[in-house]
Design a protein around this motif. Structure first.
Motif, PDB file in Angstrom:
ATOM      1  N   ALA A   1      42.957 -95.168 -39.822  1.00 40.96           N
ATOM      2  CA  ALA A   1      41.694 -95.007 -40.540  1.00 40.96           C
ATOM      3  C   ALA A   1      40.699 -96.065 -40.095  1.00 40.96           C
ATOM      4  O   ALA A   1      41.079 -97.131 -39.604  1.00 40.96           O
ATOM      5  N   ASN A   2      39.423 -95.748 -40.279  1.00 49.23           N
ATOM      6  CA  ASN A   2      38.340 -96.659 -39.928  1.00 49.23           C
ATOM      7  C   ASN A   2      37.409 -96.825 -41.122  1.00 49.23           C
ATOM      8  O   ASN A   2      37.220 -95.891 -41.916  1.00 49.23           O
ATOM      9  N   GLY A   3      36.820 -98.014 -41.250  1.00 55.28           N
ATOM     10  CA  GLY A   3      35.897 -98.237 -42.359  1.00 55.28           C
ATOM     11  C   GLY A   3      36.593 -98.034 -43.689  1.00 55.28           C
ATOM     12  O   GLY A   3      37.734 -98.479 -43.899  1.00 55.28           O
ATOM     13  N   ASN A   4      35.913 -97.330 -44.588  1.00 52.59           N
ATOM     14  CA  ASN A   4      36.438 -97.121 -45.937  1.00 52.59           C
ATOM     15  C   ASN A   4      37.390 -95.925 -45.966  1.00 52.59           C
ATOM     16  O   ASN A   4      37.066 -94.844 -46.480  1.00 52.59           O
ATOM     17  N   ARG A   5      38.553 -96.087 -45.349  1.00 55.77           N
ATOM     18  CA  ARG A   5      39.643 -95.093 -45.382  1.00 55.77           C
ATOM     19  C   ARG A   5      39.256 -93.755 -44.755  1.00 55.77           C
ATOM     20  O   ARG A   5      39.771 -92.708 -45.152  1.00 55.77           O
ATOM     21  N   ILE A   6      38.371 -93.772 -43.760  1.00 53.32           N
ATOM     22  CA  ILE A   6      37.997 -92.541 -43.070  1.00 53.32           C
ATOM     23  C   ILE A   6      39.041 -92.263 -41.982  1.00 53.32           C
ATOM     24  O   ILE A   6      39.221 -93.070 -41.070  1.00 53.32           O
ATOM     25  N   PRO A   7      39.755 -91.144 -42.069  1.00 51.49           N
ATOM     26  CA  PRO A   7      40.837 -90.867 -41.108  1.00 51.49           C
ATOM     27  C   PRO A   7      40.326 -90.879 -39.669  1.00 51.49           C
ATOM     28  O   PRO A   7      39.255 -90.345 -39.365  1.00 51.49           O
ATOM     29  N   ASP A   8      41.095 -91.499 -38.793  1.00 47.96           N
ATOM     30  CA  ASP A   8      40.729 -91.571 -37.383  1.00 47.96           C
ATOM     31  C   ASP A   8      40.907 -90.191 -36.740  1.00 47.96           C
ATOM     32  O   ASP A   8      41.910 -89.514 -36.987  1.00 47.96           O
ATOM     33  N   PRO A   9      39.941 -89.750 -35.909  1.00 48.16           N
ATOM     34  CA  PRO A   9      40.050 -88.409 -35.314  1.00 48.16           C
ATOM     35  C   PRO A   9      41.233 -88.253 -34.372  1.00 48.16           C
ATOM     36  O   PRO A   9      41.696 -87.127 -34.160  1.00 48.16           O
ATOM     37  N   ASP A  10      41.739 -89.354 -33.822  1.00 52.24           N
ATOM     38  CA  ASP A  10      42.872 -89.267 -32.912  1.00 52.24           C
ATOM     39  C   ASP A  10      44.214 -89.351 -33.627  1.00 52.24           C
ATOM     40  O   ASP A  10      45.147 -88.610 -33.303  1.00 52.24           O
ATOM     41  N   LEU A  11      44.336 -90.245 -34.597  1.00 52.40           N
ATOM     42  CA  LEU A  11      45.641 -90.495 -35.198  1.00 52.40           C
ATOM     43  C   LEU A  11      45.695 -90.269 -36.707  1.00 52.40           C
ATOM     44  O   LEU A  11      46.770 -90.386 -37.291  1.00 52.40           O
TER      45      LEU A  11
END
Length: 517
Positions: free
Chosen positions: A262-272
């Protein structure tokens, strides 16, 4: 010889063409070019012409010709220690004794290290984080010299791949904290120590992972107000100019901070993260979000809370953060130092503190700030690995930094009583006489003010690498300790008339201006 030069020139041209192709044909790339050839040049005129600082402060070039200047530590005397990982060395910049705003000189303290980065001083030790381990060496604050041999206390840290720098700092709990970045942009790490903050005891023992999911937390420091451990973190690349944000995290034991899922505020990463299973989704939901966002690709590195009471009221307990600057953006951003201010509700407000490292049209880079250190007098030092420089920021608009520095009190070392073991001192006296040490020390090299330069441990370690003409006698640990106790006791007896033949462990008072024991 001509063929070798021709080959080198062709290779350089080919590299330049290849890099140009990367910049032209890959979207989201805007590289600070001079970093590829060693960095920019700087001088006092460049600083005066380009750099600006917040109201109430003044900035000057403290030292140039410090290639790849990275982490900083300030000694009790006011010398500045700087790491240069690409040179494998740590350099000392002498204190500004003549008050002209610049270092009085520089010299290499130690070299031959494996990409040394993080630094800090604790008691009479200089700790150094190499890319694959941590070491420490006895340090003499009074004259800025090493007082013994360099000892590796943590071994076996991985340094392959990206983000090989290691940063260290002493926490208020007495543990040494250590950050280790990821090997990659986004991936599942095989080594559990990567993308973490760890900690260990000051002697190197009890190494443990403290927090995880931190892609590259190069800088961290503890708030003087709430004691919290705040760490910067660099967000991943190749998701556009404005995502994901770089982060400031409040790091707590056993917490997970999102990367690589995840990136930032728990935004799921597009790759993983997006198409992950239930276990990963649960891990994302339980991850800690950042307490503050920096713009994407600004690359926050060093963070330092200001502690000196000489700072203007608006900056006391504020944190300064070095934004190293972007490369994975179509238009450059960052390249400055910002201040973070906490309000009564705990909200964080960001302001520019030093800027001008990036030209107004965002086309030319003049510098890339890395680390920040504050001395006990409130002087602020900023390293720049692009220009190979260290800047000094002092209070006062329009007033010369030299005058400001002259008006501030000099730093004083903390005091502790020196405890002399009379039994060890007597054995040390036998060694002193056996090797006929008085022959030199009575005439050529008088032994004076030892207690102001050393404590018992650093004096004992000095005998491993003595300054010529003193030979290295190969003393054992017991012999070194005994000789140190004798020399200290001898000085006390001469100066104060104290009785040398006291029961073992009896505290003997010494000049309180000396270093801690």
């Amino acid at each position: 010889m001509k063929s070798l030069l021709k080959y080198a020139l062709i290779s350089f041209i080919a590299l330049a063409v290849a890099l140009t192709a990367v910049v032209v044909f890959m979207p989201g790339v805007s590289v600070p070019w001079k970093q590829l050839t060693g960095g920019a040049d700087t001088d006092p005129q460049t600083v005066d012409r380009q750099l600006q600082v917040a109201a109430g402060y003044r900035i000057e070039l403290f030292a140039d010709a410090v290639p790849n200047a990275r982490w900083l530590a300030v000694t009790r005397r006011g010398d500045v220690i700087v790491s240069q990982p690409k040179r494998g060395q740590v350099t000392l910049l002498q204190a500004d004794e003549n008050r002209d705003g610049q270092t009085d000189g520089q010299r290499v303290l130690i070299d031959g290290l494996r990409r040394p980065h993080g630094l800090f001083l604790h008691e009479n030790w200089l700790y150094i984080a190499e890319s694959d381990g941590v070491g420490r060496v006895p340090f003499d604050h009074s004259d800025g010299r090493l007082a013994g041999r360099y000892q590796r206390i943590v071994e076996g840290l991985a340094d392959e791949g990206n983000h090989w720098t290691k940063t260290i700092g002493m926490g208020p709990d007495g543990w040494v904290y250590l950050s280790s970045g990821s090997t990659c942009n986004v991936c599942t790490e095989e080594d559990p120590q990567r993308a973490t903050i760890m900690r260990f005891r000051p002697d190197g023992s009890d190494l443990e992972i403290f927090a995880t999911g931190l892609r590259n937390s190069v800088g961290f420091d503890w708030s003087p107000k709430n004691g919290g451990l705040y760490a910067t973190d660099n967000g991943r690349d190749w998701l556009g100019d404005d995502f994901p944000p770089c982060e400031l995290n409040l790091v707590e034991k056993d917490a997970f901070y999102g990367w690589p899922y995840a990136n930032g505020n728990r935004i799921p990463d597009p790759d993983l993260g997006v198409n992950s299973g239930a276990d990963i989704k649960q891990k994302i939901a339980a991850s800690r979000p950042p307490v503050h966002n920096f713009p994407a690709h600004n690359a926050p590195l060093g963070i330092t809370f200001l502690r000196s009471p000489t700072q203007p009221a608006a900056y006391r307990d504020a944190a300064l953060v070095a934004l190293h600057g972007s490369w994975n953006r179509s238009v450059k951003d960052g390249y400055k130092v910002v201040s973070l201010h906490w309000d009564e509700q705990g909200n964080i407000h960001q302001k520019d503190f030093v800027w001008g490292f990036l030209s107004a049209d965002k086309s030319e880079v003049h510098g890339r700030p890395v680390a920040i250190a504050e001395d006990a007098s409130g002087n602020i030092y900023i390293s720049d690995d692009y220009a190979g420089a260290v800047y000094r920021v002092t209070t006062g608009d329009g007033e010369s930094a030299a005058n400001v520095a002259a008006s501030k009190p000099r730093m004083q070392a903390p005091n502790k009583p020196l405890v002399i073991d009379s039994g060890a001192a007597q054995r040390g006296e036998e060694l002193y006489q056996r090797h006929n040490c008085a022959e030199c020390h009575a005439t050529q090299v008088p032994l004076q003010n030892l207690a102001k330069k050393y404590n018992l441990q650093t004096l004992a370690d000095y005998f491993d690498t003595p300054t010529p003409p003193m030979p290295n006698y190969g003393f054992s640990s017991t012999q070194k300790r005994a000789l140190a106790h004798y020399l200290m006791a001898r000085e006390v007896e001469i100066e104060s008339g104290a009785n040398l033949l006291l029961p073992p462990g009896t505290p003997v008072p010494i000049d309180p201006s000396g270093p801690s024991g």
